[in-house]
Design a protein around this motif. Structure first.
Motif, PDB file in Angstrom:
ATOM      1  N   SER A  93       0.805  -1.224   0.000  1.00 27.24           N
ATOM      2  CA  SER A  93       0.000   0.000   0.000  1.00 27.24           C
ATOM      3  C   SER A  93       0.835   1.270   0.000  1.00 27.24           C
ATOM      4  N   LYS A  94       2.069   1.182   0.508  1.00 25.82           N
ATOM      5  CA  LYS A  94       2.932   2.361   0.571  1.00 25.82           C
ATOM      6  C   LYS A  94       4.306   1.992   0.050  1.00 25.82           C
ATOM      7  N   LYS A  95       4.795   2.751  -0.904  1.00 26.78           N
ATOM      8  CA  LYS A  95       6.149   2.541  -1.408  1.00 26.78           C
ATOM      9  C   LYS A  95       7.158   3.417  -0.682  1.00 26.78           C
ATOM     10  N   GLU A  96       6.652   4.361   0.127  1.00 29.28           N
ATOM     11  CA  GLU A  96       7.523   5.241   0.903  1.00 29.28           C
ATOM     12  C   GLU A  96       6.872   5.496   2.253  1.00 29.28           C
ATOM     13  N   PHE A  97       7.664   5.450   3.309  1.00 32.61           N
ATOM     14  CA  PHE A  97       7.114   5.587   4.651  1.00 32.61           C
ATOM     15  C   PHE A  97       8.217   6.054   5.595  1.00 32.61           C
ATOM     16  N   PRO A  98       7.852   6.621   6.760  1.00 36.17           N
ATOM     17  CA  PRO A  98       8.870   7.086   7.697  1.00 36.17           C
ATOM     18  C   PRO A  98       9.666   5.924   8.278  1.00 36.17           C
ATOM     19  N   ALA A  99      10.949   6.138   8.453  1.00 38.15           N
ATOM     20  CA  ALA A  99      11.780   5.134   9.116  1.00 38.15           C
ATOM     21  C   ALA A  99      11.376   5.041  10.585  1.00 38.15           C
ATOM     22  N   GLY A 100      11.783   3.966  11.207  1.00 42.27           N
ATOM     23  CA  GLY A 100      11.470   3.758  12.616  1.00 42.27           C
ATOM     24  C   GLY A 100      10.789   2.428  12.810  1.00 42.27           C
ATOM     25  N   HIS A 101       9.867   2.378  13.755  1.00 38.56           N
ATOM     26  CA  HIS A 101       9.080   1.174  13.952  1.00 38.56           C
ATOM     27  C   HIS A 101       7.965   1.164  12.917  1.00 38.56           C
ATOM     28  N   ILE A 102       7.923   0.136  12.105  1.00 35.52           N
ATOM     29  CA  ILE A 102       6.878   0.018  11.099  1.00 35.52           C
ATOM     30  C   ILE A 102       6.092  -1.270  11.346  1.00 35.52           C
ATOM     31  N   GLU A 103       4.898  -1.301  10.810  1.00 33.53           N
ATOM     32  CA  GLU A 103       4.070  -2.498  10.917  1.00 33.53           C
ATOM     33  C   GLU A 103       3.595  -2.905   9.532  1.00 33.53           C
ATOM     34  N   LEU A 104       3.790  -4.165   9.202  1.00 34.86           N
ATOM     35  CA  LEU A 104       3.213  -4.736   7.994  1.00 34.86           C
ATOM     36  C   LEU A 104       1.934  -5.462   8.374  1.00 34.86           C
ATOM     37  N   ALA A 105       0.840  -5.114   7.735  1.00 31.77           N
ATOM     38  CA  ALA A 105      -0.423  -5.827   7.909  1.00 31.77           C
ATOM     39  C   ALA A 105      -0.597  -6.705   6.670  1.00 31.77           C
ATOM     40  N   ILE A 106      -0.356  -7.989   6.836  1.00 30.74           N
ATOM     41  CA  ILE A 106      -0.260  -8.908   5.699  1.00 30.74           C
ATOM     42  C   ILE A 106      -1.551  -9.705   5.550  1.00 30.74           C
ATOM     43  N   GLN A 107      -2.038  -9.783   4.329  1.00 29.57           N
ATOM     44  CA  GLN A 107      -3.189 -10.625   4.020  1.00 29.57           C
ATOM     45  C   GLN A 107      -2.829 -11.531   2.841  1.00 29.57           C
ATOM     46  N   ASN A 108      -3.030 -12.807   3.007  1.00 30.11           N
ATOM     47  CA  ASN A 108      -2.765 -13.758   1.929  1.00 30.11           C
ATOM     48  C   ASN A 108      -4.079 -14.088   1.239  1.00 30.11           C
ATOM     49  N   LYS A 109      -4.261 -13.547   0.051  1.00 27.98           N
ATOM     50  CA  LYS A 109      -5.461 -13.811  -0.743  1.00 27.98           C
ATOM     51  C   LYS A 109      -5.217 -14.890  -1.799  1.00 27.98           C
ATOM     52  N   GLY A 110      -4.048 -15.524  -1.748  1.00 28.58           N
ATOM     53  CA  GLY A 110      -3.735 -16.564  -2.714  1.00 28.58           C
ATOM     54  C   GLY A 110      -4.215 -17.933  -2.273  1.00 28.58           C
ATOM     55  N   SER A 111      -3.832 -18.938  -3.050  1.00 28.65           N
ATOM     56  CA  SER A 111      -4.224 -20.326  -2.758  1.00 28.65           C
ATOM     57  C   SER A 111      -3.099 -21.111  -2.100  1.00 28.65           C
ATOM     58  N   LYS A 112      -1.927 -20.471  -1.915  1.00 27.28           N
ATOM     59  CA  LYS A 112      -0.770 -21.154  -1.365  1.00 27.28           C
ATOM     60  C   LYS A 112      -0.307 -20.482  -0.065  1.00 27.28           C
ATOM     61  N   VAL A 113       0.312 -21.265   0.783  1.00 30.67           N
ATOM     62  CA  VAL A 113       0.998 -20.695   1.946  1.00 30.67           C
ATOM     63  C   VAL A 113       2.092 -19.763   1.430  1.00 30.67           C
ATOM     64  N   THR A 114       2.284 -18.634   2.090  1.00 27.90           N
ATOM     65  CA  THR A 114       3.286 -17.677   1.619  1.00 27.90           C
ATOM     66  C   THR A 114       4.182 -17.216   2.751  1.00 27.90           C
ATOM     67  N   GLU A 115       5.270 -16.570   2.391  1.00 25.88           N
ATOM     68  CA  GLU A 115       6.176 -15.877   3.305  1.00 25.88           C
ATOM     69  C   GLU A 115       6.276 -14.435   2.847  1.00 25.88           C
ATOM     70  N   VAL A 116       6.539 -13.539   3.802  1.00 25.90           N
ATOM     71  CA  VAL A 116       6.789 -12.141   3.453  1.00 25.90           C
ATOM     72  C   VAL A 116       8.083 -11.697   4.130  1.00 25.90           C
ATOM     73  N   TYR A 117       8.943 -11.053   3.366  1.00 27.53           N
ATOM     74  CA  TYR A 117      10.243 -10.585   3.844  1.00 27.53           C
ATOM     75  C   TYR A 117      10.355  -9.079   3.680  1.00 27.53           C
ATOM     76  N   ILE A 118      11.087  -8.440   4.604  1.00 29.99           N
ATOM     77  CA  ILE A 118      11.676  -7.124   4.345  1.00 29.99           C
ATOM     78  C   ILE A 118      13.160  -7.386   4.165  1.00 29.99           C
ATOM     79  N   LEU A 119      13.705  -6.926   3.040  1.00 31.18           N
ATOM     80  CA  LEU A 119      15.090  -7.220   2.687  1.00 31.18           C
ATOM     81  C   LEU A 119      15.886  -5.944   2.453  1.00 31.18           C
ATOM     82  N   PHE A 120      17.162  -5.979   2.851  1.00 30.90           N
ATOM     83  CA  PHE A 120      18.094  -4.954   2.429  1.00 30.90           C
ATOM     84  C   PHE A 120      18.351  -5.115   0.926  1.00 30.90           C
ATOM     85  N   PRO A 121      18.939  -4.115   0.268  1.00 34.31           N
ATOM     86  CA  PRO A 121      19.205  -4.221  -1.164  1.00 34.31           C
ATOM     87  C   PRO A 121      20.080  -5.413  -1.555  1.00 34.31           C
ATOM     88  N   ASP A 122      20.943  -5.880  -0.628  1.00 37.83           N
ATOM     89  CA  ASP A 122      21.795  -7.037  -0.949  1.00 37.83           C
ATOM     90  C   ASP A 122      21.158  -8.357  -0.529  1.00 37.83           C
TER      91      ASP A 122
END
Length: 385
Positions: free
Chosen positions: A48-77
């Motif tokens: 929902s947001k491609k830009e946000f303030p640094a600090g403590h953030i919250e991801l509200a994740i919803q899986n609308k697919g048919s498979k079990v999924t994982e979600v990551y926050i990754l550094f560029p490397d």
């Protein structure tokens, strides 16, 4: 180690751009509409947001697919900031994390395989404030803990490696599971580097696309297969044993420099329970040796260490959560005790071979893990309230 990992790039980056927050930050608006909404399907990863303030953030994740999924926050490397796996179809989960200003990637992995479907995002600004000194103490104590686990692992690995190089299959089998305990207790920290875990803890079905098991598969599980399935030690296994030592020394030297925050400790505890759910309870992790319950116990110990260090602050912020976590940790440990091996001179890590644990008992273990994992997923949010 899961069945498959994100492919990773070993890179050296500047601290300003790539490190997680080391001091307390002003929260971005992480509640309600302020959360970053991540909607995962089998073919999309909408953010929902491609830009946000640094600090403590919250991801509200919803899986609308048919498979079990994982979600990551990754550094560029591709180093991991935080992750959440085992997000079933039609379910929602929230993840609280700390990020410093910089560029990141949010990745969804339908089926928990491959590199995932990715979105680039940016954290901007963010005021560094004063963190509760008890949380600083928790981080410092946990850093000492992960270093001690690495330091204590190397002599145990040396015993295992010596047995392999001596061609002593029975001695190597006996030394195999004990050599893994320190790693399993602190696995999320090792995984955060990205490049070490695939060298030492990958299973054959977790190799990256295009890798050849004959030449590219290294680490504990490659040697596990040789000892239990192939029942032989060749010159190749002796080479791999030396390589395991080299790679784990790299881990030992780097682990004390890992980026650790209170939220990464809390999320790491949940990740360890996910490791149990996706690898140990299923019997996939130690498919040749069937020493899964040793790994299981070590994962739980590592999760409980993080929790214990954060417990004082969590108690003030969410006493009911702490009560539930105390109860569920106790219940799971009591259940695990029922599977201790009944033999002379048994140690606390002598467990029943997992191939002897029946379907009903595996279900009980799975239920106990899930009963702990659900409240544990709320620990990070409780710590930063």
């Amino acid at each position: 180690m899961r069945a498959a990992r994100l492919s990773v790039v070993a890179a050296v980056a500047t601290a300003a751009a790539l490190t997680a927050v080391t001091g307390c930050t002003e929260k971005s608006d992480a509640k309600g509409d302020g959360a970053i909404q991540v909607t995962a399907t089998d073919s999309k990863c909408d953010v929902s947001k491609k830009e946000f303030p640094a600090g403590h953030i919250e991801l509200a994740i919803q899986n609308k697919g048919s498979k079990v999924t994982e979600v990551y926050i990754l550094f560029p490397d591709d180093r991991i900031v935080t992750e959440r796996e085992n997000i079933g179809p039609g379910t929602r989960q929230t993840v609280t994390a700390e990020v410093k200003a910089g560029d990141y990637t949010i990745a969804c992995k339908p089926g928990m395989k491959g590199k995932g479907i990715r979105q680039t995002v940016k954290a901007t600004g963010g005021k560094v404030g004063k963190r509760d000194p008890r949380l600083d103490q928790a981080v410092a104590a946990y850093r000492e803990y992960v270093q001690a686990q690495a330091d204590e692992t190397l002599p145990k690995v040396a015993t295992f490696v010596k047995a392999v190089k001596d061609g002593d299959i029975d001695a190597a089998k006996a030394a195999y599971a004990p050599s893994r305990i320190g790693w399993e207790r602190t696995e999320p920290v090792a995984e955060s580097f990205g490049d070490i875990d695939p060298k030492v803890d990958v299973r054959e079905d977790g190799l990256a696309e295009g890798q050849d098991p004959a030449t590219d598969w290294t680490g504990w599980h490659r040697l596990e297969k040789a000892l239990w399935q192939d029942k032989k030690i060749t010159d190749r296994e002796k080479e791999l044993a030396d390589q395991l030592t080299t790679d784990l020394k790299d881990w030992q030297e780097r682990v004390g420099k890992a980026e650790i925050t209170p939220t990464s400790m809390a999320n790491g505890a949940k990740e360890l329970l996910d490791e149990v759910a996706t690898g140990k309870v299923t019997g996939e992790e130690e498919r040749y040796s069937h020493t899964d319950l040793v790994d299981f116990k070590a994962n739980v110990e590592g999760a409980q260490k993080s929790y214990d260090l954060l417990k004082t602050v969590a108690q003030e912020n969410d006493a009911a959560l702490v009560t539930e976590l105390d109860q569920q940790f106790a219940a799971l440990n009591t259940l695990l005790d029922k599977y201790r091996a009944d033999k002379p001179n048994a140690t606390q890590y002598d467990f029943t071979s997992y191939d002897k644990v029946g379907k009903d008992d595996r279900k009980k273990l799975s239920d106990a893990v899930n009963a702990l994992a659900e409240p544990l997923s709320k620990l990070a949010a409780a710590v930063v309230k």
